[in-house]
Write an enzyme that holds these catalytic residues in place. Structure first.
Site, mmCIF file in Angstrom:
data_model
loop_
_atom_site.group_PDB
_atom_site.id
_atom_site.type_symbol
_atom_site.label_atom_id
_atom_site.label_comp_id
_atom_site.label_asym_id
_atom_site.label_seq_id
_atom_site.Cartn_x
_atom_site.Cartn_y
_atom_site.Cartn_z
ATOM 1 C CG HIS A 1 -3.273 3.302 2.492
ATOM 2 N ND1 HIS A 1 -3.823 3.042 1.260
ATOM 3 C CD2 HIS A 1 -3.279 2.111 3.153
ATOM 4 C CE1 HIS A 1 -4.152 1.762 1.186
ATOM 5 N NE2 HIS A 1 -3.831 1.176 2.331
ATOM 6 C CB CYS B 1 -0.926 0.011 1.199
ATOM 7 S SG CYS B 1 -1.877 -1.482 1.334
ATOM 8 C CG ASN C 1 -7.077 -0.837 1.591
ATOM 9 O OD1 ASN C 1 -6.353 -0.447 0.679
ATOM 10 N ND2 ASN C 1 -6.600 -1.336 2.711
HETATM 11 N N1 ACO Z 1 -18.540 -8.327 9.742
HETATM 12 C C1 ACO Z 1 -18.928 -8.600 10.998
HETATM 13 N N2 ACO Z 1 -18.083 -8.950 11.963
HETATM 14 C C2 ACO Z 1 -16.770 -9.026 11.653
HETATM 15 C C3 ACO Z 1 -16.297 -8.761 10.358
HETATM 16 C C4 ACO Z 1 -17.235 -8.407 9.382
HETATM 17 N N3 ACO Z 1 -16.889 -8.110 8.106
HETATM 18 N N4 ACO Z 1 -14.961 -8.929 10.350
HETATM 19 C C5 ACO Z 1 -14.607 -9.271 11.590
HETATM 20 N N5 ACO Z 1 -15.694 -9.344 12.377
HETATM 21 C C6 ACO Z 1 -15.779 -9.686 13.791
HETATM 22 C C7 ACO Z 1 -14.597 -10.499 14.274
HETATM 23 O O1 ACO Z 1 -14.797 -11.860 13.980
HETATM 24 C C8 ACO Z 1 -14.606 -10.208 15.735
HETATM 25 O O2 ACO Z 1 -15.558 -11.027 16.362
HETATM 26 P P1 ACO Z 1 -15.232 -11.712 17.793
HETATM 27 O O3 ACO Z 1 -15.005 -10.557 18.716
HETATM 28 O O4 ACO Z 1 -16.448 -12.497 18.060
HETATM 29 O O5 ACO Z 1 -13.992 -12.506 17.563
HETATM 30 C C9 ACO Z 1 -15.112 -8.780 15.830
HETATM 31 O O6 ACO Z 1 -15.724 -8.507 14.562
HETATM 32 C C10 ACO Z 1 -14.046 -7.774 16.093
HETATM 33 O O7 ACO Z 1 -12.935 -8.052 15.253
HETATM 34 P P2 ACO Z 1 -11.650 -7.161 15.252
HETATM 35 O O8 ACO Z 1 -10.661 -7.741 14.301
HETATM 36 O O9 ACO Z 1 -11.214 -6.859 16.647
HETATM 37 O O10 ACO Z 1 -12.276 -5.837 14.661
HETATM 38 P P3 ACO Z 1 -11.596 -4.458 14.523
HETATM 39 O O11 ACO Z 1 -12.368 -3.446 15.230
HETATM 40 O O12 ACO Z 1 -10.107 -4.545 14.796
HETATM 41 O O13 ACO Z 1 -11.756 -4.168 12.972
HETATM 42 C C11 ACO Z 1 -10.475 -4.256 10.957
HETATM 43 C C12 ACO Z 1 -11.198 -5.050 12.024
HETATM 44 C C13 ACO Z 1 -11.479 -3.343 10.298
HETATM 45 C C14 ACO Z 1 -9.878 -5.195 9.942
HETATM 46 C C15 ACO Z 1 -9.373 -3.425 11.645
HETATM 47 O O14 ACO Z 1 -8.607 -4.250 12.460
HETATM 48 C C16 ACO Z 1 -8.493 -2.735 10.693
HETATM 49 O O15 ACO Z 1 -8.901 -1.843 9.966
HETATM 50 N N6 ACO Z 1 -7.177 -3.078 10.702
HETATM 51 C C17 ACO Z 1 -6.231 -2.444 9.836
HETATM 52 C C18 ACO Z 1 -6.437 -2.868 8.442
HETATM 53 C C19 ACO Z 1 -5.513 -2.129 7.540
HETATM 54 O O16 ACO Z 1 -5.221 -0.977 7.741
HETATM 55 N N7 ACO Z 1 -5.000 -2.775 6.529
HETATM 56 C C20 ACO Z 1 -4.139 -2.072 5.664
HETATM 57 C C21 ACO Z 1 -3.455 -2.882 4.819
HETATM 58 S S1 ACO Z 1 -4.457 -3.996 3.836
HETATM 59 C C22 ACO Z 1 -4.285 -3.342 2.357
HETATM 60 O O17 ACO Z 1 -4.102 -2.172 2.302
HETATM 61 C C23 ACO Z 1 -4.430 -4.124 1.089
#
Ligand code: ACO
Length: 312
Positions: free
Chosen positions: A237, A112, A267
């Site tokens: 980003h 990215c 993204n």
């Molecule tokens: N729908 C519903 N529930 C979901 C989903 C979904 N799509 N995805 C995950 N969950 C659930 C999980 O299973 C988890 O459930 P549990 O508590 O029962 O285990 C709960 O939601 C919370 O999951 P977390 O992973 O803690 O959620 P978080 O608030 O951290 O959000 C996310 C997840 C959005 C992926 C976040 O961690 C994030 O944005 N991370 C950074 C991602 C990023 O910046 N990537 C950049 C590089 S990727 C690229 O650019 C190609």
């Protein structure tokens, strides 16, 4: 002289996929996606459109806007993690399709952050007088490496391309400062697996990004001898609105001064920043002499930021 952006372009796939559409594919909700990520919809490229096609359309628009002919292009740098094939590179495909007979061509692999790496590589060639005009592209068809059974990643990604022609601009304009960095130890948090699917440890990437993005933003402002009040527009980003908000809050700038294309496009990895830059320029959100900060992070782990004064 300075080194800056002579013109920008972007390409958006026509297929719009809403969060409601995603609800039919995986166990998720519009509410979850919206509140956790800021994404409302994303674009997916049709089956017959690959990364190089999107890159080509974005590049053509950037050349037209820059008023630069294909023969003037000395180098093509395409940042992508989803090339049509490992080789030939997307850049070579673009070289052929444009008929850019004087251009060298190579792809940049920094996930990215790739567009930032491409832009800074271009700056070095121009500053040393080796080259005059360089086409830097960020293009991704992430839908082809998406694991449609993993709800924590498939709802985040979208396809698209952005491009910029980099060249000489007047003294005081263009790139004022930059920062590039990497931490290979974090490679295990975000990678492509043996099945060619994107795998991400969202929480770890989040922790890294929410610290790195504000830090890199402040570093390039300091290096340019600027204060945070000097920044007119921030283009982060587009990975997660909460991560972007952390950078915006650190800068203390209003919401309308930060690009938030994530709502519509999700993204787009290396394409996020050039797409947002091109859109902001076309919508008049950035104007001559504005201080613009571009900041990215991603797989590698990698990061990169640029402070620039807009205009030629
Ligand atoms: N729908 C519903 N529930 C979901 C989903 C979904 N799509 N995805 C995950 N969950 C659930 C999980 O299973 C988890 O459930 P549990 O508590 O029962 O285990 C709960 O939601 C919370 O999951 P977390 O992973 O803690 O959620 P978080 O608030 O951290 O959000 C996310 C997840 C959005 C992926 C976040 O961690 C994030 O944005 N991370 C950074 C991602 C990023 O910046 N990537 C950049 C590089 S990727 C690229 O650019 C190609």
């Amino acid at each position: 002289m300075g080194v800056g952006v002579l013109g920008t372009g972007h390409y958006l796939p026509t297929k719009v996929v809403t969060n409601k559409d995603m609800e039919k594919l995986v166990d998720t909700t519009d509410e979850w996606i919206r509140t956790r990520t800021g994404i409302e919809e994303r674009r997916f490229a049709e089956d017959d459109i690959d990364t190089s096609d999107m890159a080509f359309y974005a590049a053509k628009q950037a050349l037209e806007e820059a008023n630069v002919t294909v023969d003037e292009i000395d180098l093509i740098l395409t940042a992508t993690v989803t090339p049509d094939t490992p080789f030939p590179s997307v850049s070579c495909m673009i070289q052929e399709r444009l008929g850019a007979k004087n251009a060298a061509a190579l792809d940049v692999s920094a996930a990215c952050s790739g567009f930032m790496y491409g832009m800074i590589t271009a700056k070095q060639f121009i500053e040393t007088n080796a080259y005059k005009k360089i086409l830097v592209i960020g293009a991704e068809k992430l839908s082809k490496i998406t694991n449609w059974e993993d709800r924590s990643t498939c709802v985040l990604l979208g396809d698209g391309a952005g491009a910029a022609v980099i060249g000489e601009v007047s003294e005081g304009k263009g790139i004022l400062s930059f920062e590039l960095g990497s931490n290979g130890a974090g490679g295990k948090e975000l990678y492509q697996n043996e099945q060619d699917m994107l795998v991400m440890n969202g929480r770890e990437v989040y922790k890294f990004a929410v610290r790195q993005m504000p830090e890199s933003t402040m570093n390039v402002i300091d290096k340019a001898g600027l204060k945070k009040e000097d920044v007119d527009y921030l283009i982060p980003h587009q990975a997660n609105i909460r991560i972007m908000e952390a950078a915006r809050e650190r800068l203390e700038i209003s919401e309308d001064r930060m690009a938030t294309t994530i709502k519509k496009y999700g993204n787009n990895s290396a394409a996020s920043i050039p797409m947002a830059l091109s859109e902001a320029a076309k919508e008049g959100k950035i104007k001559d002499n504005d201080i613009v900060v571009l900041v990215g992070f991603g797989g590698g782990l990698t990061w990169g930021a640029v402070a620039l004064r807009w205009g030629k």
